[in-house]
Scaffold this active site. Structure first.
Site, PDB file in Angstrom:
ATOM      1  N   GLU A 128       0.857  -1.188   0.000  1.00  0.00           N
ATOM      2  CA  GLU A 128       0.000   0.000   0.000  1.00  0.00           C
ATOM      3  C   GLU A 128       0.885   1.227   0.000  1.00  0.00           C
ATOM      4  O   GLU A 128       1.948   1.245   0.641  1.00  0.00           O
ATOM      5  CB  GLU A 128      -0.899   0.013   1.245  1.00  0.00           C
ATOM      6  CG  GLU A 128      -1.691   1.321   1.346  1.00  0.00           C
ATOM      7  CD  GLU A 128      -2.866   1.255   2.303  1.00  0.00           C
ATOM      8  OE1 GLU A 128      -2.805   0.464   3.257  1.00  0.00           O
ATOM      9  OE2 GLU A 128      -3.832   2.003   2.076  1.00  0.00           O
ATOM     10  N   CYS A 162      -6.620   1.015   2.591  1.00  0.00           N
ATOM     11  CA  CYS A 162      -7.611   2.092   2.606  1.00  0.00           C
ATOM     12  C   CYS A 162      -7.515   3.001   1.390  1.00  0.00           C
ATOM     13  O   CYS A 162      -8.509   3.640   1.034  1.00  0.00           O
ATOM     14  CB  CYS A 162      -7.469   2.909   3.892  1.00  0.00           C
ATOM     15  SG  CYS A 162      -7.894   1.967   5.364  1.00  0.00           S
ATOM     16  N   ASN A 176     -12.039  -3.330   0.350  1.00  0.00           N
ATOM     17  CA  ASN A 176     -10.953  -3.548   1.315  1.00  0.00           C
ATOM     18  C   ASN A 176     -11.575  -3.900   2.654  1.00  0.00           C
ATOM     19  O   ASN A 176     -12.129  -4.978   2.805  1.00  0.00           O
ATOM     20  CB  ASN A 176     -10.054  -2.311   1.384  1.00  0.00           C
ATOM     21  CG  ASN A 176      -8.986  -2.432   2.450  1.00  0.00           C
ATOM     22  OD1 ASN A 176      -8.354  -3.472   2.565  1.00  0.00           O
ATOM     23  ND2 ASN A 176      -8.789  -1.400   3.244  1.00  0.00           N
ATOM     24  N   GLU A 177     -11.490  -2.990   3.611  1.00  0.00           N
ATOM     25  CA  GLU A 177     -12.102  -3.263   4.918  1.00  0.00           C
ATOM     26  C   GLU A 177     -13.510  -2.689   4.909  1.00  0.00           C
ATOM     27  O   GLU A 177     -13.728  -1.548   5.312  1.00  0.00           O
ATOM     28  CB  GLU A 177     -11.259  -2.621   6.022  1.00  0.00           C
ATOM     29  CG  GLU A 177      -9.970  -3.353   6.264  1.00  0.00           C
ATOM     30  CD  GLU A 177      -9.124  -2.738   7.352  1.00  0.00           C
ATOM     31  OE1 GLU A 177      -9.416  -1.607   7.792  1.00  0.00           O
ATOM     32  OE2 GLU A 177      -8.147  -3.386   7.759  1.00  0.00           O
TER      33      GLU A 177
END
Ligand code: AHR
Length: 660
Positions: A48, A239, A373-374
């Site tokens: 990331e 994120c 993602n989350e």
């Protein structure tokens, strides 16, 4: 893999067996019960752009804000003399450039100076390729690497001239060889003639990038990734996939094509933590999806791109209007389908052609895609469903990765796993940044997972210590212990990636991280070595390993021992990993049961990662404080008797030989 050989012998290891008045821990490896296949994707990497991992890190560009398109156009630059900001440049998605004109007096100067990322790091004898898009009539510019705070006679330590003589925009290039090592140089450009010159996309790269690619990667950092033998490479986040808002989500289509025309994106890590605020942190997209696929290929890792599911970061957006309505997801779904075409499509297809024009006519053979993602709540499965439906129809060959949210357990996790089963996701991504106590308690986490549902992808995990301890030895040790449980359950756990990968020592937002770096150096953490040891000793099949008929997973009465065993059909060897998390040495006997009479174990090797200081860490100043140590081991018969030192990760390897 660089291992430091020691004179440690089997005898030395075995000696201690009598030194401790403790009962031996008897481990039994069922050598004749070759179990579940261990996926080639089992141990991998998660990348990331956080902590200046891409711009200012892995992406080898040394100039910040090279196209003057940051919201504050001169951020990263000092301008002097007669400089004008223009916005009708040749690259429509990066329209700004500078016009340098005569300063009005022979003794005055016009030019620009870039500060790089925390300075520009250059090394003695190394070559740096300067390039610029320019136009002007017979104008000279000089390009210098300078050190500003110096007592020396001159600030510039290397300088070259370029004559710009083209009415139309044209790219000019010159190579600077640095006569010395500087961690914090600047790039300075002077206009040397009394006319006008326009400059756009001002760039400086080391010539010696990973695999020598232009627009390439910093060699030491890419090499460190390669050296882990990753089976899978997840990108581009995290994120940043989601964005603080939908406009700033990672948009892969903007990250491909000519690098000069990839538009700037915000980087949410610039402001996510006010106490770690970096107003000059943006995503140039210079390291884009083409480069990620290429790196995956060059590391022999399966690419695993993650795309937005239409939900902006749910931590930052509680308002439903911040997200794409389910009925409006078409363009997001099309992005996913187009990505498969970009990666795998024939060169006659729209996106396959883009890939071919970038230099890779052969497909990248992408097999996996992650959507979201989350994410959490009902809003996630209701958005994932139309993606799954469309992808199954268009590309049934692609495996889909769903999310179990940001937590390793709890209400959202318990809600999302059954939802992922209903949607028939192929893998479910779990994330856990957890303290030492959690890692110690999770040795048998996967032992009772449902074998019929999706497979597990432990997509982001790392251990930290109480009292703000990060990347210290004990965290790595407990990660190693936890990973024995991943390995024992390789029938259900198909992928695992530590997180995050990189952190600039002057620009981090998140700890722990696997590799730390500054402008000149990089350091491999103990956690890196744990990942590397698993990557190099993955094996091809699980082999049952028990202590008192139970899995060795640090359970009550197991003296803090965790262990797993694998068979490697390529190297014809058994590999046993044992982690002693206790503060005392543990006498262990490893019984390789089930070998036939004509079979014996040979070529014993032992690799140890150990320290008597649980707080010790590898740092830029002391990079090799803890590294794996390799030695030979003799085994008599089928039983290895060893004392495993306190707080030690030990790997034992033996080839199986048939006697005639
Ligand atoms: O790795 C840092 C962040 O941790 C990732 O962006 C996110 O997925 C997780 O919360």
């Amino acid at each position: 893999m660089k291992l430091h050989k020691t004179l440690l012998t089997a005898a030395a290891i075995a000696l201690g067996a009598s030194a401790y008045a403790q009962t031996t821990n008897e481990l039994v490896v069922q050598t004749n019960k070759i179990g579940a296949e261990i996926q080639p994707t089992m141990y991998g990497l998660f990348f990331e752009d956080i902590n200046y991992a891409a711009d200012g890190g892995l992406y080898a560009e040394l100039i910040k804000n090279r196209s003057f398109d940051f919201p504050q156009n001169y951020m990263g630059w000092r301008i002097f003399g007669n400089v004008k900001l223009m916005n009708d440049g040749p690259f429509d998605q990066n329209p700004h450039y500078v016009r340098l004109s005569n300063a009005g007096h022979a003794h005055k100067h016009t030019g620009v100076e870039n500060e790089g990322f925390f300075g520009i790091g250059v090394k003695k004898g190394e070559e740096y390729r300067f390039s610029v898009w320019a136009r002007g009539e017979n104008q000279k510019i000089s390009v210098q690497l300078v050190k500003n705070n110096t007592m020396e006679e001159g600030q510039a330590f290397v300088s070259q001239e370029i004559t710009v003589n083209s009415k139309e925009w044209k790219q000019y290039e010159v190579v600077l060889t640095s006569p010395r090592t500087e961690a914090k140089a600047h790039l300075r450009i002077f206009l040397e003639t009394p006319g006008t010159v326009d400059l756009e996309h001002i760039s400086l790269f080391p010539v010696d990038t990973w695999k020598g690619h232009k627009n390439g990667l910093r060699k030491d950092l890419a090499q460190a990734l390669y050296d882990t033998k990753p089976g899978v490479f997840r990108f581009p986040g995290g994120c940043i996939v989601e964005g603080t808002d939908l406009d700033t989500r990672y948009d892969w289509k903007k990250s491909v094509g000519p690098v000069e025309n990839r538009p700037l994106n915000e980087n949410r890590w610039h402001y996510t933590f006010k106490h770690r605020f970096f107003p000059d942190y943006f995503q140039s997209y210079g390291l884009g999806f083409y480069e990620y696929f290429l790196l995956s290929e060059e590391m022999n890792a399966e690419p695993l791109p993650i795309l937005s599911c239409g939900l902006a970061c749910q931590f930052q957006n509680t308002d439903q209007d911040a997200h794409v309505a389910v009925c409006d997801l078409d363009s997001y779904i099309q992005d996913a389908i187009d990505l498969i075409e970009f990666a795998n499509g024939d060169i006659t297809t729209t996106w396959g052609k883009v890939r071919a024009e970038m230099g890779h006519p052969e497909p990248f053979n992408m097999k996996f895609i992650g959507i979201g993602n989350e994410q959490w709540g009902e809003e996630y499965p209701e958005r994932l469903k139309p993606f799954v439906d469309a992808l199954r129809k268009a590309h049934p060959e692609i495996l889909i990765v769903g999310s179990s949210g940001p937590d390793s357990e709890g209400a959202q996790f318990d809600y999302l796993w059954p939802e992922m089963k209903k949607l028939k996701a192929d893998l479910v991504d779990e994330h856990f940044y957890r303290p030492e106590s959690w890692f110690l308690s999770q040795g048998s986490r996967y032992d009772n997972y449902d074998r019929k549902g999706p497979k597990v992808f432990a997509g982001e995990y790392a251990c930290h210590g109480a009292g703000k301890k990060y990347n210290h030895y004990n965290a790595a040790l407990l990660e190693a212990a936890f990973m024995t449980g991943l390995e024992r359950n390789a029938d259900i756990v198909h992928m695992a990636t530590y997180a995050p990968l990189f952190a600039h020592v002057e620009g981090w937002q998140w700890r722990p991280d696997m590799i730390w770096f500054d402008n000149l150096n990089s350091v491999l953490t103990c956690s890196y070595y744990v990942q590397q040891l698993y990557g190099h000793n993955r094996g091809t099949n699980v082999v049952p390993l028990t202590m008192d008929k139970k899995a060795v997973s640090g359970q009550e009465g197991q003296n803090g021992l965790f262990a797993s065993a694998v068979w490697d059909s390529n190297d014809n060897c058994y590999i046993v990993k044992v982690v002693n998390t206790s503060a005392t040495a543990q006498p262990v006997s490893i019984n390789f049961a089930g070998l036939k009479k004509n079979q014996k174990l040979a070529n014993g090797e032992c690799i140890l990662l150990t320290s008597d200081n649980p707080d010790l860490e590898n740092t830029i100043e002391n990079p090799f404080a803890i590294t794996p140590q390799e030695s030979k081991v003799n085994i008599e018969g089928n039983v290895l008797n060893v004392d495993i030192a306190p707080n030690t990760f030990a790997i034992y390897k033996f080839t199986k030989e048939n006697s005639k």
